[in-house]
Design a protein around this motif. Structure first.
Motif: not given
Ligand code: DGT
Length: 230
Positions: A29-30, A32-34, A51, A69, A80, A103-104, A166, A168, A171
């Motif tokens: 998570i975070a 840098g995929k985006t 995603e 969360y 899931q 993404e993923r 960031r 969110r 999160e």
């Protein structure tokens, strides 16, 4: 992501007879995929699928990601199941370009996130087994194969810093231990390859650097990522 390829239809071909290619960007998570996807979307003629996180935050008005969360033991299976559906939708969507970057994947949803919920005792065994049966059925009957995984390898500490920055809202409650657990699973799956079978090549890119340096890294790795499939 072991699968029986013998009964699987071949991937569709492009108009000039080339095989279509799926490249998945994986990482914590975070990680840098985006940013990675943005870079390739801007500089090449490939299609990019981010995603479906917006969907997970609004299932007919329900914020499923937020619920998970807040109470993962209660909502883990619900999220899931939905993640698996939305990922399957991405894997099976008709391709308009010869190369798709995604993404993923349905594989990380199961091998990383479901696995983590189960291992940490927040998903009952029966939920895990039902999801596993679904996942195995999908792999056997639908083409969710991947041609290349690009793994953005980060330290959990850096991801934690980026996550705080960031902001969110769902999160905010993610503890460092969660990022550590996700990191360990990614390393087991894609680097040590001791967790689940990996049936495609994996390119590991160190991704703790700042934006400028990461852009240079994508530039450096660009041919390695795209040329075999162009
Ligand atoms: P990036 O660009 O690397 O910062 O990644 P983002 O922000 O575009 O996406 P990422 O990986 O942080 O995922 C969005 C949120 O969804 C994040 O809170 C993690 C969560 N998430 C993604 N896939 C799954 C999953 O299969 N299960 C669970 N429980 N959470 C997931």
């Amino acid at each position: 992501c072991s699968r029986d390829v013998s009964c699987m239809p071949d991937k569709p071909l492009t108009n000039d007879g080339k095989k279509k290619t799926l490249i998945c960007i994986e990482g914590n998570i975070a990680s840098g995929k985006t940013t990675c996807l943005d870079y390739f979307a801007k500089t090449t003629n490939i299609e990019v699928l981010t995603e479906p996180v917006a969907k997970w935050r609004n299932v007919h008005g329900h914020n499923l990601l937020g619920l998970m969360y807040q109470d993962s033991s209660r909502w883990g299976i619900t999220l899931q199941t939905y993640v698996q559906l939305t990922m399957l939708d991405h894997h099976t969507r008709p391709m308009i370009s010869p190369i798709r970057m995604m993404e993923r994947s349905i594989h990380s949803a199961k091998n990383i996130f479901v696995e983590n919920l189960y291992r940490s005792g927040r998903m009952p065994e029966v939920d895990y087994l039902v999801l596993t049966e679904w996942f195995e059925w999908i792999k056997k009957n639908i083409d969710v194969s991947v041609d290349l995984i690009v793994y953005l390898q980060t330290s959990p500490e850096i991801c934690y810093e980026r996550l705080k920055r960031r902001c969110r809202k769902e999160e905010k409650i993610i503890p460092m231990e969660y990022l550590q657990a996700i990191h360990e699973l990614y390393e087991e799956w894609l680097v040590k390859q001791t967790l689940f079978n990996v049936s495609c090549p994996v390119l590991v890119i160190e991704a703790d650097h700042d934006l400028q340096k990461m852009t240079e890294k994508y530039e450096e790795n660009r041919d390695r990522i795209l040329t075999p499939y162009s």
